[in-house]
Design a protein around this motif. Structure first.
Motif, PDB file in Angstrom:
ATOM      1  N   GLY A   1      16.702  -1.259   3.841  1.00  0.00           N
ATOM      2  CA  GLY A   1      15.733  -0.367   3.930  1.00  0.00           C
ATOM      3  C   GLY A   1      15.871   0.936   3.441  1.00  0.00           C
ATOM      4  O   GLY A   1      16.961   1.612   3.555  1.00  0.00           O
ATOM      5  N   THR A   2      15.074   1.406   2.456  1.00  0.00           N
ATOM      6  CA  THR A   2      15.195   2.727   1.761  1.00  0.00           C
ATOM      7  C   THR A   2      13.847   3.498   2.046  1.00  0.00           C
ATOM      8  O   THR A   2      12.930   2.870   2.298  1.00  0.00           O
ATOM      9  CB  THR A   2      15.561   2.517   0.388  1.00  0.00           C
ATOM     10  OG1 THR A   2      14.820   1.994  -0.470  1.00  0.00           O
ATOM     11  CG2 THR A   2      17.179   2.274   0.307  1.00  0.00           C
ATOM     12  N   THR A   3      13.726   4.601   1.485  1.00  0.00           N
ATOM     13  CA  THR A   3      12.592   5.326   1.565  1.00  0.00           C
ATOM     14  C   THR A   3      11.500   4.947   0.762  1.00  0.00           C
ATOM     15  O   THR A   3      11.955   4.812  -0.640  1.00  0.00           O
ATOM     16  CB  THR A   3      12.657   6.881   1.107  1.00  0.00           C
ATOM     17  OG1 THR A   3      13.759   7.435   1.765  1.00  0.00           O
ATOM     18  CG2 THR A   3      11.590   7.959   1.428  1.00  0.00           C
ATOM     19  N   PRO A   4      10.337   4.516   1.090  1.00  0.00           N
ATOM     20  CA  PRO A   4       9.324   4.128   0.118  1.00  0.00           C
ATOM     21  C   PRO A   4       8.506   5.217  -0.653  1.00  0.00           C
ATOM     22  O   PRO A   4       8.762   6.445  -0.135  1.00  0.00           O
ATOM     23  CB  PRO A   4       8.128   3.385   1.251  1.00  0.00           C
ATOM     24  CG  PRO A   4       8.505   4.350   2.349  1.00  0.00           C
ATOM     25  CD  PRO A   4      10.018   4.476   2.348  1.00  0.00           C
ATOM     26  N   ASP A   5       7.963   4.991  -1.550  1.00  0.00           N
ATOM     27  CA  ASP A   5       7.517   6.048  -2.542  1.00  0.00           C
ATOM     28  C   ASP A   5       6.190   6.710  -1.681  1.00  0.00           C
ATOM     29  O   ASP A   5       5.526   6.023  -0.890  1.00  0.00           O
ATOM     30  CB  ASP A   5       7.146   5.638  -3.928  1.00  0.00           C
ATOM     31  CG  ASP A   5       5.969   4.544  -3.919  1.00  0.00           C
ATOM     32  OD1 ASP A   5       4.600   4.982  -3.894  1.00  0.00           O
ATOM     33  OD2 ASP A   5       6.390   3.201  -3.955  1.00  0.00           O
ATOM     34  N   PHE A   6       5.975   7.594  -2.142  1.00  0.00           N
ATOM     35  CA  PHE A   6       4.813   8.594  -1.507  1.00  0.00           C
ATOM     36  C   PHE A   6       3.561   7.954  -1.582  1.00  0.00           C
ATOM     37  O   PHE A   6       2.612   7.738  -0.696  1.00  0.00           O
ATOM     38  CB  PHE A   6       4.453   9.821  -2.041  1.00  0.00           C
ATOM     39  CG  PHE A   6       3.792  11.111  -1.469  1.00  0.00           C
ATOM     40  CD1 PHE A   6       4.069  11.572  -0.641  1.00  0.00           C
ATOM     41  CD2 PHE A   6       2.397  10.826  -2.265  1.00  0.00           C
ATOM     42  CE1 PHE A   6       3.187  12.567  -0.213  1.00  0.00           C
ATOM     43  CE2 PHE A   6       1.438  11.633  -1.649  1.00  0.00           C
ATOM     44  CZ  PHE A   6       1.787  12.648  -0.390  1.00  0.00           C
ATOM     45  N   GLU A   7       3.010   7.226  -2.706  1.00  0.00           N
ATOM     46  CA  GLU A   7       1.620   6.598  -2.942  1.00  0.00           C
ATOM     47  C   GLU A   7       1.493   5.530  -2.106  1.00  0.00           C
ATOM     48  O   GLU A   7       0.565   5.143  -1.676  1.00  0.00           O
ATOM     49  CB  GLU A   7       1.534   6.168  -4.447  1.00  0.00           C
ATOM     50  CG  GLU A   7       1.288   7.742  -5.185  1.00  0.00           C
ATOM     51  CD  GLU A   7       0.154   8.334  -4.799  1.00  0.00           C
ATOM     52  OE1 GLU A   7      -0.946   7.784  -4.427  1.00  0.00           O
ATOM     53  OE2 GLU A   7       0.217   9.717  -4.755  1.00  0.00           O
TER      54      GLU A   7
ATOM     55  N   ASP B   1       0.307   3.052  14.635  1.00  0.00           N
ATOM     56  CA  ASP B   1       1.266   3.876  14.199  1.00  0.00           C
ATOM     57  C   ASP B   1       2.152   3.173  13.221  1.00  0.00           C
ATOM     58  O   ASP B   1       2.341   2.147  13.121  1.00  0.00           O
ATOM     59  CB  ASP B   1       2.272   4.145  15.453  1.00  0.00           C
ATOM     60  CG  ASP B   1       1.771   5.084  16.614  1.00  0.00           C
ATOM     61  OD1 ASP B   1       0.664   5.334  16.564  1.00  0.00           O
ATOM     62  OD2 ASP B   1       2.527   5.228  17.678  1.00  0.00           O
ATOM     63  N   LEU B   2       2.342   4.470  12.129  1.00  0.00           N
ATOM     64  CA  LEU B   2       3.269   4.083  11.187  1.00  0.00           C
ATOM     65  C   LEU B   2       4.487   5.207  11.110  1.00  0.00           C
ATOM     66  O   LEU B   2       4.386   6.300  10.935  1.00  0.00           O
ATOM     67  CB  LEU B   2       2.315   4.449   9.860  1.00  0.00           C
ATOM     68  CG  LEU B   2       3.100   4.396   8.586  1.00  0.00           C
ATOM     69  CD1 LEU B   2       3.624   2.959   8.090  1.00  0.00           C
ATOM     70  CD2 LEU B   2       2.103   4.790   7.335  1.00  0.00           C
ATOM     71  N   TYR B   3       5.482   4.418  11.143  1.00  0.00           N
ATOM     72  CA  TYR B   3       6.787   5.070  10.987  1.00  0.00           C
ATOM     73  C   TYR B   3       7.322   4.948   9.533  1.00  0.00           C
ATOM     74  O   TYR B   3       7.301   3.882   8.940  1.00  0.00           O
ATOM     75  CB  TYR B   3       7.942   4.612  12.149  1.00  0.00           C
ATOM     76  CG  TYR B   3       7.972   5.328  13.405  1.00  0.00           C
ATOM     77  CD1 TYR B   3       6.472   5.607  13.967  1.00  0.00           C
ATOM     78  CD2 TYR B   3       8.753   5.759  14.084  1.00  0.00           C
ATOM     79  CE1 TYR B   3       6.427   6.083  15.289  1.00  0.00           C
ATOM     80  CE2 TYR B   3       8.989   6.067  15.379  1.00  0.00           C
ATOM     81  CZ  TYR B   3       7.509   6.399  15.905  1.00  0.00           C
ATOM     82  OH  TYR B   3       7.400   7.024  17.066  1.00  0.00           O
ATOM     83  N   VAL B   4       8.102   5.923   8.979  1.00  0.00           N
ATOM     84  CA  VAL B   4       8.652   5.643   7.560  1.00  0.00           C
ATOM     85  C   VAL B   4      10.299   5.819   7.595  1.00  0.00           C
ATOM     86  O   VAL B   4      10.448   6.845   8.174  1.00  0.00           O
ATOM     87  CB  VAL B   4       7.877   6.576   6.776  1.00  0.00           C
ATOM     88  CG1 VAL B   4       8.369   6.593   5.138  1.00  0.00           C
ATOM     89  CG2 VAL B   4       6.353   6.560   6.864  1.00  0.00           C
ATOM     90  N   MET B   5      10.735   5.190   6.749  1.00  0.00           N
ATOM     91  CA  MET B   5      12.292   5.006   6.845  1.00  0.00           C
ATOM     92  C   MET B   5      12.522   6.427   5.545  1.00  0.00           C
ATOM     93  O   MET B   5      11.788   6.455   4.796  1.00  0.00           O
ATOM     94  CB  MET B   5      12.863   3.694   5.962  1.00  0.00           C
ATOM     95  CG  MET B   5      14.311   3.898   5.654  1.00  0.00           C
ATOM     96  SD  MET B   5      15.416   3.653   7.131  1.00  0.00           S
ATOM     97  CE  MET B   5      15.228   1.740   7.401  1.00  0.00           C
TER      98      MET B   5
ATOM     99  N   LEU C   1       5.999  13.808   3.177  1.00  0.00           N
ATOM    100  CA  LEU C   1       5.487  12.739   3.918  1.00  0.00           C
ATOM    101  C   LEU C   1       4.657  13.094   5.300  1.00  0.00           C
ATOM    102  O   LEU C   1       3.723  12.510   5.814  1.00  0.00           O
ATOM    103  CB  LEU C   1       6.480  11.415   4.272  1.00  0.00           C
ATOM    104  CG  LEU C   1       6.829  10.756   3.109  1.00  0.00           C
ATOM    105  CD1 LEU C   1       8.238   9.922   3.471  1.00  0.00           C
ATOM    106  CD2 LEU C   1       5.747   9.855   2.491  1.00  0.00           C
ATOM    107  N   LYS C   2       5.241  14.365   5.674  1.00  0.00           N
ATOM    108  CA  LYS C   2       4.718  14.886   7.022  1.00  0.00           C
ATOM    109  C   LYS C   2       2.988  15.199   6.613  1.00  0.00           C
ATOM    110  O   LYS C   2       2.104  15.152   7.314  1.00  0.00           O
ATOM    111  CB  LYS C   2       5.168  16.240   7.289  1.00  0.00           C
ATOM    112  CG  LYS C   2       6.425  15.941   8.092  1.00  0.00           C
ATOM    113  CD  LYS C   2       7.066  17.419   8.647  1.00  0.00           C
ATOM    114  CE  LYS C   2       6.311  18.069   9.941  1.00  0.00           C
ATOM    115  NZ  LYS C   2       7.033  19.124  10.466  1.00  0.00           N
ATOM    116  N   GLN C   3       2.801  15.398   5.281  1.00  0.00           N
ATOM    117  CA  GLN C   3       1.307  15.759   4.892  1.00  0.00           C
ATOM    118  C   GLN C   3       0.511  14.539   5.113  1.00  0.00           C
ATOM    119  O   GLN C   3      -0.820  14.694   5.002  1.00  0.00           O
ATOM    120  CB  GLN C   3       1.037  15.806   3.357  1.00  0.00           C
ATOM    121  CG  GLN C   3       2.093  17.138   3.216  1.00  0.00           C
ATOM    122  CD  GLN C   3       2.477  17.296   1.646  1.00  0.00           C
ATOM    123  OE1 GLN C   3       1.301  17.473   1.032  1.00  0.00           O
ATOM    124  NE2 GLN C   3       3.354  17.547   0.981  1.00  0.00           N
TER     125      GLN C   3
END
Length: 225
Positions: free
Chosen positions: A38-44, A56-60, A85-87
């Motif tokens: 698992g790594t950070t997914p892209d913004f889009e 609920d959606l949590y993001v790595m 991603l807070k946006q």
């Protein structure tokens, strides 16, 4: 204690996130990079999935695979990702930073937790690499995390069952201990019976690809009722 235990599905593509929602999951943990855990997914991608999900959606937040000691540049990237991603009105972040000696990097973790506020944060399976689980538990609580995702410092939740039970007791409702790592419908009842945890984590992948199985998500959730 929640009335019924809840289920988080680790999702590595949009299809899995929708499957998780449609088949009873309470929360999605969104990542990319399944091969490295698992790594950070892209913004889009996050934006697209946020628009589709009501759960609920949590993001790595993890800039790369491998170990959990980060360079200054990588740490700056983690901060930038959280700010961006807070946006998107997500519900939580998932990350964890260690020092070279396998202790919790209190300063950096607390900086990210504070940056994420008021969005809650989960300390991920970097916890399974720490030398002293119970000292680390206290440090993670002090940093302000709300959840720890762990396999009980073992390769999977069945092998870590005793430690998971100890951690739930030691946490004493100050933080959620969320068993994950090899959790499937075939063992979740035993894990719940022994640990009495309130939240459980699985990819629900049963056929070797990167997409959650609808029947597995249903089976996992049904056994937590």
């Amino acid at each position: 204690m929640v009335q019924n235990a809840q289920l988080e599905i680790a999702c590595f593509n949009p299809e899995s996130a929708l499957i998780a929602q449609e088949h009873g999951a309470d929360r999605v943990e969104l990542c990319k990079g399944i091969a490295v855990g698992g790594t950070t997914p892209d913004f889009e991608t996050v934006k697209h999935i946020r628009e589709k999900l009501s759960i609920d959606l949590y993001v790595m937040i993890r800039p790369r695979g491998s170990h959990f000691v980060y360079t200054d540049e990588e740490f700056q990237q983690m901060q930038a990702d959280i700010v961006a991603l807070k946006q998107l009105n997500i519900d939580g972040f998932v990350f964890g930073i260690l020092k070279d000696d396998k202790t919790i990097n209190i300063e950096q973790n607390k900086m990210l937790v504070d940056l994420a506020k008021p969005i809650p944060c989960t300390f991920h399976r970097a916890f399974d690499e720490v030398e002293n689980a119970f000292e680390s538990l206290e440090h993670i609580i002090a940093c302000g995390f709300k959840t720890i995702l762990t396999s009980g410092q073992a390769p999977n939740v069945m092998e870590g069952l005793h430690r998971l039970s100890e951690l739930v007791k030691a946490a004493d409702n100050r933080i959620v201990i969320m068993p994950g790592g090899g959790l499937r419908s075939g063992n979740i009842e035993q894990i719940q019976k022994n640990t009495k945890a309130d939240f459980y984590h699985s990819s629900a992948i049963t056929d070797g690809n990167e997409t959650a199985s609808p029947t597995e998500v249903q089976a996992l959730k049904s056994k937590l009722q």
